[in-house]
Design an enzyme around this catalytic site. Structure first.
Site, PDB file in Angstrom:
ATOM      1  N   ASP A 136      -5.391   7.279  16.102  1.00 35.99           N
ATOM      2  CA  ASP A 136      -5.168   7.942  17.464  1.00 35.99           C
ATOM      3  C   ASP A 136      -4.406   9.219  17.186  1.00 35.99           C
ATOM      4  O   ASP A 136      -4.255   9.697  18.197  1.00 35.99           O
ATOM      5  CB  ASP A 136      -4.144   6.917  18.158  1.00 35.99           C
ATOM      6  N   SER A 137      -4.522   9.732  15.731  1.00 34.65           N
ATOM      7  CA  SER A 137      -4.153  11.164  15.713  1.00 34.65           C
ATOM      8  C   SER A 137      -5.194  12.028  16.463  1.00 34.65           C
ATOM      9  O   SER A 137      -4.880  13.197  16.568  1.00 34.65           O
ATOM     10  CB  SER A 137      -4.219  11.525  14.276  1.00 34.65           C
ATOM     11  N   ASP A 139      -8.142   2.661  15.578  1.00 33.24           N
ATOM     12  CA  ASP A 139      -6.473   2.353  16.122  1.00 33.24           C
ATOM     13  C   ASP A 139      -6.516   1.747  17.406  1.00 33.24           C
ATOM     14  O   ASP A 139      -7.068   2.390  18.394  1.00 33.24           O
ATOM     15  CB  ASP A 139      -5.721   3.753  16.087  1.00 33.24           C
ATOM     16  N   LYS A 149      -6.681  -1.287  13.688  1.00 28.30           N
ATOM     17  CA  LYS A 149      -5.264  -0.989  13.198  1.00 28.30           C
ATOM     18  C   LYS A 149      -4.317  -1.072  14.072  1.00 28.30           C
ATOM     19  O   LYS A 149      -4.473  -0.482  15.389  1.00 28.30           O
ATOM     20  CB  LYS A 149      -5.104   0.302  12.309  1.00 28.30           C
ATOM     21  N   GLU A 183       0.240  -0.868  14.535  1.00 26.16           N
ATOM     22  CA  GLU A 183       1.649  -0.389  14.319  1.00 26.16           C
ATOM     23  C   GLU A 183       2.772  -1.409  14.420  1.00 26.16           C
ATOM     24  O   GLU A 183       2.958  -1.938  15.471  1.00 26.16           O
ATOM     25  CB  GLU A 183       2.237   1.222  14.794  1.00 26.16           C
ATOM     26  N   GLU A 233       3.214   4.636   5.500  1.00 27.27           N
ATOM     27  CA  GLU A 233       3.103   6.010   5.846  1.00 27.27           C
ATOM     28  C   GLU A 233       4.800   6.659   5.831  1.00 27.27           C
ATOM     29  O   GLU A 233       5.597   6.138   6.145  1.00 27.27           O
ATOM     30  CB  GLU A 233       2.763   6.282   7.455  1.00 27.27           C
TER      31      GLU A 233
HETATM   32  O1  KIV Z   1      -3.540   7.992  13.750  1.00 25.46           O
HETATM   33  C1  KIV Z   1      -3.887   8.233  12.270  1.00 25.46           C
HETATM   34  O2  KIV Z   1      -4.720   9.007  12.049  1.00 25.46           O
HETATM   35  C2  KIV Z   1      -3.350   7.464  11.557  1.00 25.46           C
HETATM   36  C3  KIV Z   1      -3.411   7.872   9.992  1.00 25.46           C
HETATM   37  C4  KIV Z   1      -2.225   8.783   9.876  1.00 25.46           C
HETATM   38  C5  KIV Z   1      -3.004   6.545   9.130  1.00 25.46           C
HETATM   39  O3  KIV Z   1      -2.651   6.431  11.840  1.00 25.46           O
END
Ligand code: KIV
Length: 258
Positions: free
Chosen positions: A44-45, A83, A113, A115, A182
């Site tokens: 989600d970055s 994510d 994924k 969190e 992280e």
């Molecule tokens: O969103 C993302 O790119 C991430 C990485 C920093 C692991 O979760």
């Protein structure tokens, strides 16, 4: 041969490091896949590096599905993890199953994924796994909690380190197939890696994890800002700027097309 969750776990046992990078579209995914990356994360970055938001919070499920489907179309061998965006899974296990299911059914993701490793999230992970959805955990600095934690390193005090270790163990016990660590101290990441049966994928967590992940925009020199632990292996911002200037010059000088 396509990468699977079983292979990732075997690679930990065999001491083979796992290479992971983020992708947000077809073109980037195709390059990463052909270059032999093991795991592609539709992180989600992308809210920040591809959509220009200040944090990861605003990206929606529909936007993440759109990007994940494009990444999947560009990937043949790598394992694609998407994510789950902010507030698409925190309300309840039922909400998480509904959201995660969309990534597998509609976008072709092979896993999701999420969190956090607090008890309610561990319960959510175990229900997702029971529903047949592979889950990658993410502890330490969790960017979706930026308004509570900021972007600073986590796990510096004894109590905080102990909490993160326990969260990682609980996610392993709940059936996660891997965990992102992280921005935590190197020694804590080493302790977690030694304790877990599943691979740890580090980002700003030192060299003792079972694999490493970075945000591809940082690796390629495309990000406006990168975190202190990231490394650029190319300056695509400079290369693209020069190419655009060369094209503009030729058009204005009537040199292109010939
Ligand atoms: O969103 C993302 O790119 C991430 C990485 C920093 C692991 O979760």
């Amino acid at each position: 041969m396509p990468v699977t969750t079983q292979k990732l776990i075997q690679w930990k046992q065999a001491g083979r490091s796992i290479v992971a990078l983020t992708a947000w579209d077809y073109a980037i995914a195709r390059i990463l896949d052909e270059a032999g990356v093991d795991l592609i994360l539709v992180g989600d970055s992308l809210a920040m590096v591809a959509l220009g938001h200040a944090t990861t919070l605003p990206v929606t499920i529909d936007e993440m599905l759109h990007h994940t489907a494009a990444v999947r179309r560009g990937t043949k061998e790598a394992f694609v993890v998407a994510d789950l965006p902010f507030l698409s899974y925190q309300e309840s296990p039922a909400q998480a199953i509904h959201s995660a299911g969309r990534f597998l059914k509609e976008a072709g993701a092979q896993a999701v994924k999420l969190e956090g490793g607090y008890p309610a999230m561990v319960e959510t992970v175990s229900q997702l796994v029971l529903a047949g959805i592979p889950v990658m955990g993410h502890v330490g600095l969790t960017p979706q909690s930026v308004n509570r934690l900021g972007y600073k390193q986590q796990g510096r005090t004894r109590d905080d380190a102990q909490r993160i270790l326990q969260e990682a163990i609980a996610l392993d016990d709940a059936g996660a197939f891997a965990i992102v660590l992280e921005h935590i101290p190197t020694d804590l990441a080493a302790r977690i890696t030694a304790k877990l049966s599943i691979p740890t994928i580090g980002i700003g967590a030192g060299p003792h994890c079972n694999g490493q992940v970075l945000v591809t925009a940082d690796v390629l020199g495309l990000s406006a800002q990168k975190p202190p632990f990231a490394k650029s292996y190319a300056n695509l911002h400079g290369i693209i700027t020069q190419a655009v200037r060369d094209f503009s010059g030729e058009v204005r000088q009537h040199q292109f097309p010939e």
